[in-house]
Design a protein around this motif. Structure first.
Motif: not given
Length: 77
Positions: A5-11, A61-69
């Motif tokens: 689900q995450f990979e699909s949303r991030e393409n 998967l309801l949501g996500f935040q990228t660019g995290k450390t």
């Protein structure tokens, strides 16, 4: 189970997809907030909902935040 689900949303696809830490929030089911390592230095935060057992549905998967450390605090969002 939420990686596709995450990979699909991030393409894009990720070779690494390792949960590091998580928090839960009880609702009409459970919300999981999960810190996931996706590369040597990159992390994402996922919000995943797991419905009640009698509803017989997998995690969503309801949501996500990228660019995290690794050091970014895992917060509710």
């Amino acid at each position: 189970q939420v990686k596709p689900q995450f990979e699909s949303r991030e393409n894009r696809t990720y070779g690494i997809f390792k949960a590091i830490v998580y928090k839960t929030q009880v609702v009409a089911g459970i919300n999981y907030f999960i810190k996931v390592q996706v590369s040597d230095t990159d992390y994402v935060h996922l919000k995943v909902f797991q419905s009640l057992p009698q509803e017989n549905q997998g995690p969503s998967l309801l949501g996500f935040q990228t660019g995290k450390t690794r050091d970014d605090p895992l917060t509710y969002f």
